[in-house]
Design an enzyme around this catalytic site. Structure first.
Site, PDB file in Angstrom:
ATOM      1  CD  GLU A  54      28.840 -29.479 -20.699  1.00 48.40           C
ATOM      2  OE1 GLU A  54      29.023 -29.054 -21.852  1.00 48.40           O
ATOM      3  OE2 GLU A  54      28.610 -30.677 -20.435  1.00 48.40           O
ATOM      4  CG  ASP A  58      28.305 -22.212 -22.023  1.00 44.29           C
ATOM      5  OD1 ASP A  58      29.480 -22.247 -22.412  1.00 44.29           O
ATOM      6  OD2 ASP A  58      27.390 -21.662 -22.661  1.00 44.29           O
ATOM      7  CG  ASP A 127      32.054 -30.713 -21.794  1.00 41.67           C
ATOM      8  OD1 ASP A 127      32.171 -29.576 -22.275  1.00 41.67           O
ATOM      9  OD2 ASP A 127      31.782 -31.724 -22.480  1.00 41.67           O
ATOM     10  CD  GLU A 130      31.596 -24.815 -20.218  1.00 41.40           C
ATOM     11  OE1 GLU A 130      31.842 -23.856 -20.958  1.00 41.40           O
ATOM     12  OE2 GLU A 130      30.842 -25.760 -20.555  1.00 41.40           O
TER      13      GLU A 130
END
Length: 240
Positions: A54, A58, A127, A130
């Protein structure tokens, strides 16, 4: 991966058409921290959650969205691009994309998260998306991400640019409720629960004293947003 986990990983690939060379990466992307903790406490070794993926995802997402904005809107001001980037990479948009591909169905969750509706919680879906981006990036490269998701994100970015999509479920719900009942919805914190050591807030949204939906989240604000989303979608179905 054990056999039951492998079946879910294989089903994900079959349903989405996203095929991995390294299926362990996909498993990790789908593995929520609650599940990893539960499995490790049960004696399995080194079951890793999707948190590190994650973290990478991002950054991949930010590059991906920024590239679309840079190429499609060369005349836009930097301040406007930053605002749209933030909206396009928001939890709400990522949860929309996740639901469209039914990502929640394939997540590995601990019993507590499963019980409290984590499979359809915006924050968990965002989440996980990502983490999935990072897994695809590591497995197949950045161009694969563009191939899979560029068209969809261009659609959302265009709507945001036009001011058609800065979606706020609480505002949307309030508009529906006030048009029909002349009073705003009320958000009531009814209790807190413990889940893997974390506190979960449980909020009911009420109209004229009647509960129409319940939301859960790691903060009161997150629980209110979740309750608003569920209530909004419920009212839309009733209107259809």
């Amino acid at each position: 991966m054990n056999e039951s986990e492998r079946k879910i990983v294989e089903e994900f690939q079959k349903k989405t058409g996203i095929n991995f060379k390294n299926e362990e990466l996909l498993f990790r992307a789908l593995c929520h921290s609650s599940y990893a903790n539960e499995q490790n406490q049960a004696g399995r070794k080194n079951v890793e959650s999707n948190e590190k993926l994650e973290f990478l995802g991002d950054a991949v997402l930010e590059l991906f969205v920024c590239e679309i904005l840079y190429k499609k809107y060369p005349e836009a001001e930097v301040g406007d691009l930053a605002r749209v980037k933030s909206a396009a990479a928001s939890e709400e948009v990522l949860a929309l994309v996740s639901r469209k591909m039914n990502l929640g169905k394939f997540l590995f969750l601990g019993k507590g998260e499963e019980k409290t509706g984590g499979r359809d919680r915006d924050s968990i879906l965002a989440d996980a998306f990502e983490a999935l981006l990072a897994a695809i990036y590591l497995d197949q490269g950045y161009e694969k991400i563009k191939e899979l998701f560029e068209q969809e994100f261009e659609f959302y970015i265009e709507k945001i640019m036009k001011g058609e999509m800065l979606f706020d479920y609480k505002t949307a719900l309030q508009e529906i409720v006030q048009s029909e009942h002349k009073v705003p919805p009320e958000y009531v914190l009814v209790r807190t629960e413990k889940n893997d050591g974390d506190r979960i807030f449980v909020v009911e949204v009420r109209v004229d004293g009647k509960t129409i939906a319940t939301g859960r989240g790691r903060t009161k604000k997150e629980a209110e947003k979740e309750a608003a989303r569920i209530a909004y979608e419920k009212l839309l179905k009733e209107r259809a």
